[in-house]
Motif scaffolding. Structure first.
Motif, short mmCIF file in Angstrom:
data_model
loop_
_atom_site.label_atom_id
_atom_site.label_comp_id
_atom_site.label_asym_id
_atom_site.label_seq_id
_atom_site.Cartn_x
_atom_site.Cartn_y
_atom_site.Cartn_z
N SER A 15 -2.88 90.75 -24.26
CA SER A 15 -3.13 91.63 -25.41
C SER A 15 -2.60 93.05 -25.22
O SER A 15 -2.33 93.75 -26.20
N LYS A 59 -4.75 84.90 -23.38
CA LYS A 59 -4.34 85.83 -24.45
C LYS A 59 -4.96 87.21 -24.24
O LYS A 59 -4.34 88.22 -24.60
N VAL A 60 -6.16 87.26 -23.68
CA VAL A 60 -6.77 88.56 -23.38
C VAL A 60 -5.88 89.33 -22.42
O VAL A 60 -5.65 90.53 -22.57
N PHE A 78 -13.97 85.11 -19.49
CA PHE A 78 -14.71 85.08 -20.74
C PHE A 78 -15.09 83.62 -20.95
O PHE A 78 -14.33 82.85 -21.55
N LEU A 122 -14.95 81.70 -24.25
CA LEU A 122 -13.65 81.59 -24.90
C LEU A 122 -12.91 80.41 -24.30
O LEU A 122 -13.18 79.96 -23.19
N ARG A 168 -4.66 84.58 -15.86
CA ARG A 168 -4.93 85.70 -16.76
C ARG A 168 -4.43 87.02 -16.15
O ARG A 168 -3.87 87.87 -16.85
N ASP A 195 -7.38 81.27 -24.80
CA ASP A 195 -7.79 82.59 -25.28
C ASP A 195 -8.05 83.55 -24.13
O ASP A 195 -7.85 84.77 -24.27
N ASN A 196 -8.49 83.05 -22.98
CA ASN A 196 -8.64 83.90 -21.80
C ASN A 196 -7.29 84.48 -21.39
O ASN A 196 -7.19 85.65 -21.04
#
Length: 251
Positions: free
Chosen positions: A104, A100-101, A90, A93, A164, A97-98
């Protein structure tokens, strides 16, 4: 019991057999390579293992669990994560935050809690932030946590994609041509990253790659595909010396 066991896997598209009678067994902790000429069916195998395609025949078992007919989300939850030849981040982002995806699906709160910032929202957000930062530190990306993923150098984008994937807590990591587009220095760093993943996470890895220097340097065993069928399997050194494998690559 093997971590991944694939028996008689087959799929056809428009009457053309893309993969036929494919068998594979990978033990926990192995770094296994899947190689072959362009169009041999390697990415099709990855798509079968991850639920993008459903096989016409055959069985896929992960850690003893039959995952043959499960969808991509169910297979990810069962323990398979993958990267792609063309990096799929992403890019607008941040680095953190990548990650965190990826987290999730493991650290959840309800939509209502997220809208109103109530209940477990703040505790779960804090947990997610701490876990994402821990992963970034392992991959030496914590210093770039707040920059956009698109602003990372190519080699670090690949490293972030692997981080990720690891955020989903997989049992098996599939790497689809991770060295594609890399210069020699980036490839060396990639090899170090893969070694890091094995060491830090005790991870089992299945790798598609055309860079034979990388393959011969890190893979313990290989399966060679040609026209959708297994041409050769075994220890890396023996497979790469096989006359039929050399013929398939050199024509």
């Amino acid at each position: 019991m093997a971590l991944l066991e694939v028996n008689n896997l087959s799929i056809s598209f428009g009457g053309l057999r893309a993969v036929g009678d494919f068998n594979l067994k990978i033990e926990k902790g192995e770094l296994y390579g899947l190689i072959g000429p362009n169009g041999a069916g390697k990415t099709t195998v990855f798509n079968l293992l991850t639920g993008v395609y459903k096989p016409d025949e055959g069985i896929i078992k992960l850690d003893g669990q039959d995952i043959t007919r499960k969808n991509t989300i169910e297979i990810n939850h069962a323990g398979i994560a993958r990267t792609f030849q063309n990096i799929r981040l992403f890019k607008q982002l941040s680095v953190i935050d990548n990650v965190k995806v990826g987290l999730s699906e493991r650290i959840k709160y309800s939509l209502f809690e997220s809208i109103f910032h109530i209940g477990s929202y703040r505790a779960k957000e804090k947990e997610m932030e701490e876990e994402a930062l821990r992963l970034l530190k392992v991959f030496d990306l914590d210093g770039e946590k707040d920059i956009l993923a698109s602003n990372l150098p190519y080699g670090k984008q690949r490293k972030l994609e692997i981080a990720r994937a690891m955020a989903t807590n997989p049992k098996l990591l599939l790497l689809d041509e991770p060295a594609a587009g890399m210069n020699p220095n980036e490839t060396k760093e990639l090899m170090d990253t893969i070694a890091l993943v094995r060491r830090e996470f005790d991870m089992t890895i299945l790798l598609i790659e055309h860079d034979m220097k990388l393959v011969s340097g890190i893979c313990e065993k290989l399966t060679v595909l040609n026209f959708g069928r297994v041409l050769c399997q075994g220890e890396t050194k023996e497979v790469l010396a096989d006359p039929e494998v050399i013929k398939a690559y050199l024509g």
